[in-house]
Design a protein around this motif. Structure first.
Motif, PDB file in Angstrom:
ATOM      1  N   PRO A 259      -7.037   3.257 -10.078  1.00 31.88           N
ATOM      2  CA  PRO A 259      -7.956   3.371  -8.940  1.00 31.88           C
ATOM      3  C   PRO A 259      -7.548   2.503  -7.747  1.00 31.88           C
ATOM      4  O   PRO A 259      -8.357   2.231  -6.875  1.00 31.88           O
ATOM      5  CB  PRO A 259      -9.263   2.848  -9.546  1.00 31.88           C
ATOM      6  CG  PRO A 259      -8.801   1.750 -10.470  1.00 31.88           C
ATOM      7  CD  PRO A 259      -7.499   2.236 -11.049  1.00 31.88           C
ATOM      8  N   PHE A 260      -6.265   2.070  -7.720  1.00 34.58           N
ATOM      9  CA  PHE A 260      -5.790   1.187  -6.646  1.00 34.58           C
ATOM     10  C   PHE A 260      -4.915   1.984  -5.675  1.00 34.58           C
ATOM     11  O   PHE A 260      -3.756   1.630  -5.409  1.00 34.58           O
ATOM     12  CB  PHE A 260      -5.008   0.018  -7.241  1.00 34.58           C
ATOM     13  CG  PHE A 260      -5.779  -0.820  -8.225  1.00 34.58           C
ATOM     14  CD1 PHE A 260      -6.682  -1.774  -7.787  1.00 34.58           C
ATOM     15  CD2 PHE A 260      -5.603  -0.650  -9.595  1.00 34.58           C
ATOM     16  CE1 PHE A 260      -7.388  -2.560  -8.685  1.00 34.58           C
ATOM     17  CE2 PHE A 260      -6.296  -1.425 -10.508  1.00 34.58           C
ATOM     18  CZ  PHE A 260      -7.203  -2.377 -10.063  1.00 34.58           C
ATOM     19  N   TYR A 261      -5.463   3.080  -5.139  1.00 39.32           N
ATOM     20  CA  TYR A 261      -4.681   3.959  -4.268  1.00 39.32           C
ATOM     21  C   TYR A 261      -4.126   3.218  -3.045  1.00 39.32           C
ATOM     22  O   TYR A 261      -3.077   3.587  -2.512  1.00 39.32           O
ATOM     23  CB  TYR A 261      -5.539   5.119  -3.778  1.00 39.32           C
ATOM     24  CG  TYR A 261      -5.976   6.079  -4.845  1.00 39.32           C
ATOM     25  CD1 TYR A 261      -5.058   6.873  -5.530  1.00 39.32           C
ATOM     26  CD2 TYR A 261      -7.325   6.234  -5.171  1.00 39.32           C
ATOM     27  CE1 TYR A 261      -5.462   7.771  -6.503  1.00 39.32           C
ATOM     28  CE2 TYR A 261      -7.742   7.134  -6.139  1.00 39.32           C
ATOM     29  CZ  TYR A 261      -6.808   7.898  -6.804  1.00 39.32           C
ATOM     30  OH  TYR A 261      -7.202   8.786  -7.762  1.00 39.32           O
ATOM     31  N   HIS A 262      -4.826   2.202  -2.576  1.00 39.26           N
ATOM     32  CA  HIS A 262      -4.441   1.493  -1.350  1.00 39.26           C
ATOM     33  C   HIS A 262      -3.489   0.332  -1.609  1.00 39.26           C
ATOM     34  O   HIS A 262      -3.158  -0.415  -0.685  1.00 39.26           O
ATOM     35  CB  HIS A 262      -5.690   1.002  -0.621  1.00 39.26           C
ATOM     36  CG  HIS A 262      -6.593   2.110  -0.174  1.00 39.26           C
ATOM     37  ND1 HIS A 262      -7.610   2.593  -0.971  1.00 39.26           N
ATOM     38  CD2 HIS A 262      -6.620   2.844   0.957  1.00 39.26           C
ATOM     39  CE1 HIS A 262      -8.241   3.570  -0.338  1.00 39.26           C
ATOM     40  NE2 HIS A 262      -7.660   3.740   0.838  1.00 39.26           N
TER      41      HIS A 262
ATOM     42  N   GLU B  80     -12.445  -7.334   5.847  1.00 37.92           N
ATOM     43  CA  GLU B  80     -12.491  -6.677   4.544  1.00 37.92           C
ATOM     44  C   GLU B  80     -11.127  -6.127   4.141  1.00 37.92           C
ATOM     45  O   GLU B  80     -10.706  -6.267   2.988  1.00 37.92           O
ATOM     46  CB  GLU B  80     -13.509  -5.529   4.567  1.00 37.92           C
ATOM     47  CG  GLU B  80     -14.962  -5.977   4.614  1.00 37.92           C
ATOM     48  CD  GLU B  80     -15.928  -4.822   4.800  1.00 37.92           C
ATOM     49  OE1 GLU B  80     -17.145  -5.040   4.636  1.00 37.92           O
ATOM     50  OE2 GLU B  80     -15.468  -3.699   5.115  1.00 37.92           O
ATOM     51  N   TRP B  81     -10.421  -5.491   5.069  1.00 38.07           N
ATOM     52  CA  TRP B  81      -9.225  -4.730   4.741  1.00 38.07           C
ATOM     53  C   TRP B  81      -7.919  -5.478   4.967  1.00 38.07           C
ATOM     54  O   TRP B  81      -6.850  -5.007   4.555  1.00 38.07           O
ATOM     55  CB  TRP B  81      -9.207  -3.425   5.544  1.00 38.07           C
ATOM     56  CG  TRP B  81     -10.086  -2.383   4.931  1.00 38.07           C
ATOM     57  CD1 TRP B  81     -11.424  -2.193   5.120  1.00 38.07           C
ATOM     58  CD2 TRP B  81      -9.680  -1.383   3.990  1.00 38.07           C
ATOM     59  NE1 TRP B  81     -11.882  -1.135   4.371  1.00 38.07           N
ATOM     60  CE2 TRP B  81     -10.832  -0.618   3.672  1.00 38.07           C
ATOM     61  CE3 TRP B  81      -8.469  -1.041   3.404  1.00 38.07           C
ATOM     62  CZ2 TRP B  81     -10.793   0.454   2.776  1.00 38.07           C
ATOM     63  CZ3 TRP B  81      -8.423   0.024   2.516  1.00 38.07           C
ATOM     64  CH2 TRP B  81      -9.574   0.755   2.214  1.00 38.07           C
TER      65      TRP B  81
ATOM     66  N   TYR C 259      -9.259   2.231   8.390  1.00 37.77           N
ATOM     67  CA  TYR C 259      -8.372   1.355   7.619  1.00 37.77           C
ATOM     68  C   TYR C 259      -7.931   2.036   6.331  1.00 37.77           C
ATOM     69  O   TYR C 259      -6.769   1.939   5.920  1.00 37.77           O
ATOM     70  CB  TYR C 259      -9.071   0.033   7.290  1.00 37.77           C
ATOM     71  CG  TYR C 259      -9.052  -0.967   8.414  1.00 37.77           C
ATOM     72  CD1 TYR C 259      -7.912  -1.718   8.688  1.00 37.77           C
ATOM     73  CD2 TYR C 259     -10.171  -1.176   9.212  1.00 37.77           C
ATOM     74  CE1 TYR C 259      -7.889  -2.642   9.720  1.00 37.77           C
ATOM     75  CE2 TYR C 259     -10.167  -2.092  10.249  1.00 37.77           C
ATOM     76  CZ  TYR C 259      -9.018  -2.826  10.498  1.00 37.77           C
ATOM     77  OH  TYR C 259      -8.998  -3.734  11.524  1.00 37.77           O
ATOM     78  N   SER C 260      -8.854   2.725   5.681  1.00 38.90           N
ATOM     79  CA  SER C 260      -8.528   3.425   4.440  1.00 38.90           C
ATOM     80  C   SER C 260      -7.419   4.437   4.670  1.00 38.90           C
ATOM     81  O   SER C 260      -6.474   4.549   3.872  1.00 38.90           O
ATOM     82  CB  SER C 260      -9.777   4.122   3.883  1.00 38.90           C
ATOM     83  OG  SER C 260      -9.482   4.847   2.724  1.00 38.90           O
ATOM     84  N   LEU C 261      -7.504   5.192   5.767  1.00 35.34           N
ATOM     85  CA  LEU C 261      -6.475   6.176   6.094  1.00 35.34           C
ATOM     86  C   LEU C 261      -5.121   5.501   6.269  1.00 35.34           C
ATOM     87  O   LEU C 261      -4.106   5.941   5.712  1.00 35.34           O
ATOM     88  CB  LEU C 261      -6.871   6.925   7.363  1.00 35.34           C
ATOM     89  CG  LEU C 261      -5.830   7.902   7.924  1.00 35.34           C
ATOM     90  CD1 LEU C 261      -5.643   9.079   6.973  1.00 35.34           C
ATOM     91  CD2 LEU C 261      -6.244   8.397   9.312  1.00 35.34           C
TER      92      LEU C 261
ATOM     93  N   PHE D 247     -12.146   8.985  -1.943  1.00 36.72           N
ATOM     94  CA  PHE D 247     -11.915   7.592  -1.591  1.00 36.72           C
ATOM     95  C   PHE D 247     -13.190   6.836  -1.237  1.00 36.72           C
ATOM     96  O   PHE D 247     -13.323   5.660  -1.532  1.00 36.72           O
ATOM     97  CB  PHE D 247     -10.933   7.498  -0.418  1.00 36.72           C
ATOM     98  CG  PHE D 247      -9.592   8.071  -0.709  1.00 36.72           C
ATOM     99  CD1 PHE D 247      -8.795   7.533  -1.701  1.00 36.72           C
ATOM    100  CD2 PHE D 247      -9.118   9.168  -0.002  1.00 36.72           C
ATOM    101  CE1 PHE D 247      -7.550   8.067  -1.989  1.00 36.72           C
ATOM    102  CE2 PHE D 247      -7.884   9.705  -0.277  1.00 36.72           C
ATOM    103  CZ  PHE D 247      -7.089   9.169  -1.271  1.00 36.72           C
ATOM    104  N   SER D 248     -14.119   7.509  -0.590  1.00 36.60           N
ATOM    105  CA  SER D 248     -15.302   6.758  -0.146  1.00 36.60           C
ATOM    106  C   SER D 248     -16.429   7.694   0.249  1.00 36.60           C
ATOM    107  O   SER D 248     -16.208   8.864   0.617  1.00 36.60           O
ATOM    108  CB  SER D 248     -14.950   5.852   1.048  1.00 36.60           C
ATOM    109  OG  SER D 248     -14.402   6.609   2.107  1.00 36.60           O
TER     110      SER D 248
END
Length: 667
Positions: free
Chosen positions: A46-49, A276-277, A216-218, A587-588
């Protein structure tokens, strides 16, 4: 970076490139769509990032990850391990923590009790699944050779992050210094030339906390950026696009209160998403200006020239307050902190990480030639330190008056490469805005410091802001040296500018030794497709105590010590990789708890027919979309939830092969 009037741009490009025209033709982008690589790696679930580290101290460093849980539990337990080897056998520290939706399932740990100048490896674990192994390095207490990569301005839809891939492949860096514009807030197809690739922002401008988080996720799903974070500690500051274009403490060019709400709220939520990111050390006041010691050799002094204290940018050099001595880009508190930091530093080299170009950039001389006034031309670039000339002069005088040698400014923002001697080369309106000073361009006498500006990773530069016809004309001017506008009698308008390149992308390799600091410019060969090619272009250095630049004949010598890279794949997990190769990932869900609508961010690694369902906690179907074919990519879907009563629900996202279920609460 603002667009210039075309004729003025031609002149600016010509005068900058006559310094380096002998080094070869600039790279020309090929305007066709590239083939996207996988948009997320299913083996990383679950650590895609990925993982990241940052803000290294002598005995501490931040480690970071982001969990994408199958279900939106209130708390997700996370374990972490740090070792001195890539097999994670010589363990030196372990710990447990939790994360939740309140911090967007990001994890940040400040690991203490480490040894100085030591390479470490770390990983995170959730539910028996391991993250990638990350590599990081603590700061030395004493060292005779430091090396950093300096980067800025990575626009996701501007092109592939190939330069980050090249930075990731280096095994001798102490850290990566990122000078801002880590994300871009604009919606798709707005900023610069987006024709190079099919990579696109989501169809919204980031204004709310959820939207900044999604952006940020993207970006963090990009494989090259993920690799760079995995292999190196980062030292980050924000520039303007982490909040809004041309930001200052009270607003931004790309913000309108009447349609986008309070600037104070937007500024604060953008700052929250950044903390956060990004692997930056959390502080109570969320300020980013700070000092990081690299022993007796160098100290990094990181600034905030955006939202900590910046007064609004002037629109013209004729503005009544342009020369107001109280107008500031730093703010009084930060400026006094800077002066104190410079005086207190015991390091040989003071490296100032600064978002925008500090040195003067003279273009008023070109006004009459292009049909504008000198004042109009000189007013083009007032978002950089040129818009705050008296505060800049105050800093130059402070360095001179206190005999503070060996100060090196770093800058990003401009999407181009520069090297400057820093001297009081003030412009003279009566001479057509040409510089007047006691600076000697031949000897460097009068220079009190130097500056290196790094190119963009992918954000558009001068070449990409022009159509092909204009670009061809620029190429003719650069290569042939054929100026139809300028007289040979006109002296150089920027004698302190020692190097420039306006239309290539890459990074600066900063090499620091007791006797010198050298900047090496490396450029990638393309943005329109993934590539592992780079080329060294030029290098300049300043010697201990001399405070001016000299052209190097070759790049800095290789470091003797090369660290082992972190492995490309995670350690064995309790669930086999084959069982985890899902081609769809959710993702979210933003916001959670939901209001009147819910934003669903998901990714596809193959073309699929997608269906989204809302179910009760017992599994009863309440609403659904039909099956819609979607190509591979990252998607943002908005779902109306205002008709749902308060309670707990499940979101089910289904493709032809796999499903994802996550919970959300509607109040």
């Amino acid at each position: 970076m603002q667009k210039l009037p075309f004729q003025l741009l031609l002149l600016f490009v010509f005068f900058c490139n006559i310094l380096t025209a002998q080094e070869g033709d600039p790279l020309s982008p090929q305007l066709h769509f590239g083939v996207d690589s996988l948009l997320f790696d299913p083996q990383l679930k679950p650590f895609y990032h990925g993982v990241a580290s940052g803000d290294p101290l002598h005995t501490q460093v931040i480690i970071w990850t982001r969990v994408t849980p199958d279900s939106m539990e209130i708390e997700v337990p996370v374990s972490w391990v740090m070792a001195t080897d890539t097999l994670m056998e010589n363990i030196v520290a372990t710990g447990d923590t939790t994360t939740n939706a309140n911090r967007d399932y990001t994890v940040k740990v400040d690991v203490a009790g480490l040894a100085p100048n030591t390479t470490y490896y770390y990983l995170f674990t959730v539910g028996g699944q391991n993250s990638l192994i990350g590599r990081t390095k603590t700061a030395p207490e004493s060292e005779d050779h430091l090396r950093f990569a300096v980067v800025s301005c990575n626009n996701y839809e501007g092109g592939y992050f190939n330069a980050f891939g090249r930075v990731a492949s280096r095994n001798d860096l102490h850290a990566v210094i990122h000078l801002g514009d880590y994300i871009y807030e604009q919606e798709a197809n707005v900023y610069g030339d987006t024709s190079l690739t099919s990579r696109r922002h989501q169809d919204f401008e980031a204004v709310s906390l959820d939207e900044y988080r999604a952006r940020y996720s993207l970006y963090r799903l990009d494989s090259d950026l993920r690799k760079a974070h995995q292999q190196h500690a980062f030292i980050n500051v924000w520039d303007d696009h982490e909040s809004a274009n041309d930001a200052w403490k009270g607003g931004a060019e790309n913000h309108t209160d009447s349609t986008e709400g309070s600037w104070s709220v937007r500024k604060n939520v953008s700052r929250q998403a950044f903390f956060e990111w990004i692997p930056i050390r959390d502080t109570e006041d969320s300020l980013i200006y700070r000092r990081l010691s690299y022993g007796d050799l160098a100290e990094l002094i990181m600034l905030d020239t955006r939202i900590a204290g910046r007064d609004k940018q002037p629109t013209s050099v004729l503005d009544s307050n342009f020369l107001d001595p109280n107008r500031s880009i730093l703010g009084l508190d930060q400026k006094q902190w800077l002066f104190s930091s410079l005086e207190a530093s015991e390091a040989r080299w003071k490296i100032i990480g600064n978002q925008v170009i500090f040195s003067e950039l003279h273009i008023g001389w070109a006004g009459p030639i292009t049909g504008s006034t000198p004042e109009e031309a000189e007013s083009i670039f007032l978002d950089i330190w040129d818009g705050y000339p008296l505060e800049r002069l105050e800093i130059i005088n402070f360095l001179a008056d206190n005999a503070l040698d060996n100060t090196v400014f770093l800058a990003g923002d401009f999407h181009s490469s520069f090297a400057f001697d820093i001297a009081d080369t003030v412009v003279n309106p009566e001479a057509g805005y040409l510089p007047v000073s006691n600076y000697d361009a031949e000897t460097g006498e009068g220079s009190v410091a130097v500056e290196f500006a790094t190119p963009s990773i992918s954000s558009p530069n001068f070449d990409e802001n022009l159509d092909p016809l204009q670009a061809g004309l620029i190429e003719k001017i650069i290569i042939d040296g054929d100026s139809v506008f300028l007289s040979p009698a006109i002296p150089s308008p920027n004698p302190h500018m020692k190097y420039t390149d306006l239309d290539r992308h890459g990074y600066v390799l900063l090499d620091i030794k007791p006797d010198s600091v050298q900047a090496n410019w490396f450029y990638v060969d393309r943005l329109n497709a993934p590539s592992n090619q780079e080329a060294f272009s030029a290098a300049l250095f300043t010697r201990n105590g001399e405070n001016h630049l000299v052209r190097a004949t070759e790049e800095s010598e290789k470091k003797e010590i090369q660290d082992d890279p972190a492995p490309a794949r995670p350690l064995d997990n309790t669930v086999s990789n084959q069982d985890r190769l899902e081609q769809i990932a959710l993702f979210s869900l933003y916001p959670n708890p939901a209001g009147e609508s819910l934003n669903v961010m998901y990714g596809l690694n193959e073309t699929a027919r997608i269906r989204l369902e809302v179910l009760t906690i017992e599994g009863k179907l309440l609403k659904a979309t039909g099956y819609k074919p979607k190509a591979s990519g990252i998607y943002q879907m908005q779902l109306s939830t205002k008709a749902l009563p308060a309670g707990m629900y499940m979101i089910k996202l289904t493709s032809g092969k796999t499903s994802q279920i996550q919970k959300f609460i509607k109040r």
